[in-house]
Design an enzyme around this catalytic site. Structure first.
Site: not given
Length: 326
Positions: A112, A141, A182
């Site tokens: 990411s 994250y 989401k």
């Protein structure tokens, strides 16, 4: 058979669609639950649907797997359960890497752009291996993805066992069909589209930095179809391995995005600025831009879709239709 973890999710289901269109046998590792995620697979059902808790047993009994695409993760940038994020984003990734290494099966995984943290200049978004130690992710994250990137690189540096091919992709800001489940992590494109179709202005966060104008926050927004193209290209080029950025190489402002959504939806351009939520303050990336040099040097030469063209396609072919799923 190709395994796609997180295959009922946004990016995973788009990848499944592309693999099924190629005639591949695909096993999806995911839970459908009650969020309508089954619709992401309705037009291209997998050959197998495997509960994540049953994955290790399935792997231990399988001899026909030709590649693993590991898209599954806890991807919320506001996640707080560190133990759950570690088990899901780090331990499961290492389990799959180990399995692929022992059996010499190609392994592709989602990293990411959140690993870059507060980087705010183009030269800081380098995917070179020697840049990993300098990165400081802003949230749990991003940190979990960074940890696995580092663990994998440490294995390489120490001469540890690796699959014949491996590739990690640092996804930047992806938008496109099949993201509708989401919740708060849905793309800004979809959120702005819903706002303007209700007759409201496109609402953007005020800048939380004194040196940056409201709406001038910039991100590297990438159409999901381009991302799938990169993954399939890697699969088709077994001599290419590495950790690569996956964006367009161009940063665009949120004002650019809001205007493009209004234009694609056929409504007048209107923007309203609102305060940034407290939960995002101090961990908000005001700028991202992928350095695509290494992927280009590896041989990927296809053009990336412009923000305006991608948003127009998303609105015209999906959001404005009765069935918005890929």
């Amino acid at each position: 058979m190709i395994i796609v973890t997180g295959g009922a999710g946004f990016i995973g289901s788009c990848l499944v669609a592309a693999l099924k269109a190629r005639g591949e046998v695909v096993a999806v590792v995911d839970r459908l639950r009650d969020q309508g995620k089954w619709r992401n697979l309705a037009k291209h059902p997998p050959d197998l649907l495997i509960d994540p808790d049953a994955l290790e047993t399935f792997l231990s009994n399988s001899t026909e797997i030709t590649a693993v695409f590991h898209m599954g993760a806890i991807s919320s940038t506001t996640a707080r359960d560190g133990d759950l994020v570690w088990r899901t984003n780090v331990e499961l990734s290492e389990t799959l890497l180990d399995w692929c290494a022992v059996r010499d099966v190609p392994f592709f995984y989602a990293s990411s752009a959140a690993t870059y943290g507060a980087a705010d200049r183009p030269e800081l978004f380098s995917d070179a291996p020697d840049s990993l130690s300098a990165l400081r992710p802003l949230n749990l994250y991003g940190w979990s993805k960074h940890v696995f990137d580092q663990h994998l690189q440490a294995r390489i540096d120490s001469g540890g066992l690796m699959p014949r091919q491996w590739a990690g992709l640092k996804f930047f800001n992806v938008y496109g069909p099949n993201e509708y489940h989401k919740g708060s992590m849905i793309s800004v494109v979809k959120v702005k589209y819903d706002e303007v179709m209700r007759g409201a202005p496109a609402r953007l966060f005020r800048s939380d930095r004194p040196d940056l104008e409201d709406g001038a926050q910039a991100r590297d927004f990438i159409w999901v179809g381009d991302l799938i193209s990169v993954m399939l290209w890697l699969h088709d080029h077994p001599a290419v391995s590495g950790l690569f950025n996956c964006g367009t190489g161009t940063a665009r402002t949120y004002v650019d995005l809001a205007n493009a959504v209004c234009d694609a939806a056929g409504v007048p351009r209107r923007i309203e600025f609102i305060d940034m939520p407290e939960s995002l303050q101090g961990q908000y990336q005001s700028y991202t831009c992928a350095d695509m040099t290494r992927l280009r040097e590896a041989g990927y030469d296809r053009p990336f879709t412009s923000l305006e063209d991608g948003i127009t396609r998303y609105v015209r072919d999906y959001l404005a239709t009765p069935d918005p799923y890929l």
